[in-house]
Scaffold this active site. Structure first.
Site, PDB file in Angstrom:
ATOM      1  N   GLU A  89      -1.161  -9.812 -18.798  1.00 49.92           N
ATOM      2  CA  GLU A  89      -2.091  -8.702 -18.583  1.00 49.92           C
ATOM      3  C   GLU A  89      -3.429  -8.888 -19.287  1.00 49.92           C
ATOM      4  OE1 GLU A  89       0.968  -5.021 -17.686  1.00 49.92           O
ATOM      5  OE2 GLU A  89       0.593  -5.548 -19.785  1.00 49.92           O
TER       6      GLU A  89
ATOM      7  N   TYR B  18      -1.788 -16.496  10.009  1.00 47.54           N
ATOM      8  CA  TYR B  18      -3.079 -16.526   9.330  1.00 47.54           C
ATOM      9  C   TYR B  18      -3.807 -17.831   9.616  1.00 47.54           C
ATOM     10  CZ  TYR B  18      -0.597 -12.998   6.555  1.00 47.54           C
ATOM     11  OH  TYR B  18       0.140 -11.926   6.146  1.00 47.54           O
TER      12      TYR B  18
END
Length: 419
Positions: free
Chosen positions: A379, A304
């Site tokens: 969450e 990358y």
């Protein structure tokens, strides 16, 4: 409006999706069931998706007026990690042996669906939102190159990506203009000596000693040539030999290094080769039996590229986040990280930003770093992530001039003509 007829809130829906993805992770370029699940959810939202990059999905949501196109990208693959059972993850622990969403990709997908649902609830916006569900972020060269090669960024004017990390507190966001995440580079060396009985070192060329010499000399040379903050280099595997009393013929070394610019990468490439040539001279022995030895094979893979956030776009994001989310903790100059991301390839094609979304929550015990077998997500951040995706992309569609420099923005007429 954001609650469905069954009474499930948008936030509960996003969390449910995240848990479904978490239970059934798949490795890079093997995300076939994940792809099916994505297409199914898109269909339920009234969005037509198509397959891209083998196991990825591309979809578009078009507004009611001509305008620019912004892409929102998520990654979809899991990691080869056996998830550790805990009280918190009992309901959604991975059902796939030896595979886990240990880097937040399950949450990324859920957040992107949340943003998509918001756009579908109100289509009164100009332009297009492109949804990229990209496979294989975890293995170089990554799925992004496939997405780009297959037209995933065609007519896209800008792109936003977001990643969940535990390096800052839950619900906060961080980014920086310019270089943000490092390039990733892999090197593999096979050192070739001459094997033989360990009691007769004069008749051998010991590749184990060569390996030790190489690693030490490489680290010393790099410390002399480069500042420590410019790179990291490590060896992940040394392999060779099978018998306690025999000098092996070959030893293999596998390692990687990460940098923030191509000049540093070039220096490391050259230094590796110089150290290997020195080894040949240092361990040279004369005699017909040593002909052509010692020697080496070297393979360097540049993975990358450096992830570079567009400075103009990043400043506009910073201003919009402060305006729309005054309660949000924003780190606009967060430290660069030697972590790497193939989202960097998109930013080489179109301007945009990659945002870090914090999930560290000490009270909930969510402190494990990404790629840990005990990694988890707070969450409560997922709805906020969806809202950030939606708010920034909607603002861009309405006011692209705020996000694009003059070199990249030529006025509204270009979007009318393009449409």
């Amino acid at each position: 409006m954001r609650d469905d007829p069954s009474g499930e809130s948008l936030e509960s829906w996003i969390i449910r999706l995240r848990r479904e993805f978490h239970k059934y992770p798949e490795l890079s370029f093997k995300e076939y069931e994940t792809q099916k699940r994505i297409l199914k959810i898109l269909g339920e939202l009234g969005i037509e998706g198509r397959k891209i990059a083998d196991t990825g999905v591309l979809a578009s949501i078009r507004g009611t007026k001509p305008g620019p196109c912004i892409a929102l990208r998520t990654d979809t693959d899991g990691l080869q990690v056996q998830e550790e059972p805990a009280e918190r993850n009992r309901e959604y622990i991975s059902r796939t042996e030896g595979v886990m969403h240990a880097c937040g990709h399950d949450g990324h997908m859920a957040m992107l669906f949340g943003a998509a649902r918001m756009f579908m609830e109100n289509r009164e916006f100009p332009g297009e939102v492109r949804l990229i569900f990209q496979p294989a972020e975890e293995i170089p060269p990554g799925g992004s190159e496939r997405v780009i090669a297959e037209g995933g960024l065609e007519d896209v004017d800008a792109i936003i990506g977001m990643h969940i990390f535990t390096n800052h507190e839950s619900g906060s966001v961080g980014f920086r203009p310019g270089p943000f995440m490092a390039s990733t580079n892999r090197f593999e060396v096979i050192l070739k000596g001459k094997g033989g009985h360990i009691s007769l070192p004069a008749k051998c060329i010991d590749p184990v000693r060569m390996a030790v010499y190489f690693i030490n000399s490489l680290n010393s040379a790099l410390e002399e040539r480069l500042d420590k903050e410019k790179y990291v280099l490590g060896v992940g595997r040394i392999q060779g030999g099978a018998q306690f009393n025999r000098t092996p013929d070959n030893v293999g070394i596998l390692g990687s290094y990460r940098t923030f610019d191509s000049e540093t990468t070039d220096i490391i490439d050259a230094t590796i080769k110089e150290c290997l040539e020195k080894i040949k001279q240092e361990y040279l022995k004369h005699g017909e039996e040593f002909s052509g030895l010692p020697d080496y094979e070297l393979d360097i893979l540049h993975g990358y590229p450096v992830l570079v956030n567009d400075p103009f776009f990043t400043e506009a994001v910073n201003l919009k986040l402060h305006e729309s989310f005054p309660e949000l903790t924003v780190y606009p100059e967060i430290e660069k990280t030697f972590a790497a991301e193939d989202f960097a390839s998109y930013l080489q094609v179109v301007p945009g930003i990659f945002i870090s979304l914090g999930t560290r929550n000490q009270k909930k015990g969510i402190v494990e770093i990404n790629h840990s077998c005990a990694f988890d997500i707070d969450e409560e951040i997922l709805l906020k992530g969806s809202e950030i995706f939606h708010t920034l992309s909607l603002d861009f569609l309405k006011h692209p001039e705020k996000y694009l420099s003059l070199q990249k923005y030529h006025g509204p007429q270009e979007y009318i003509e393009k449409t």
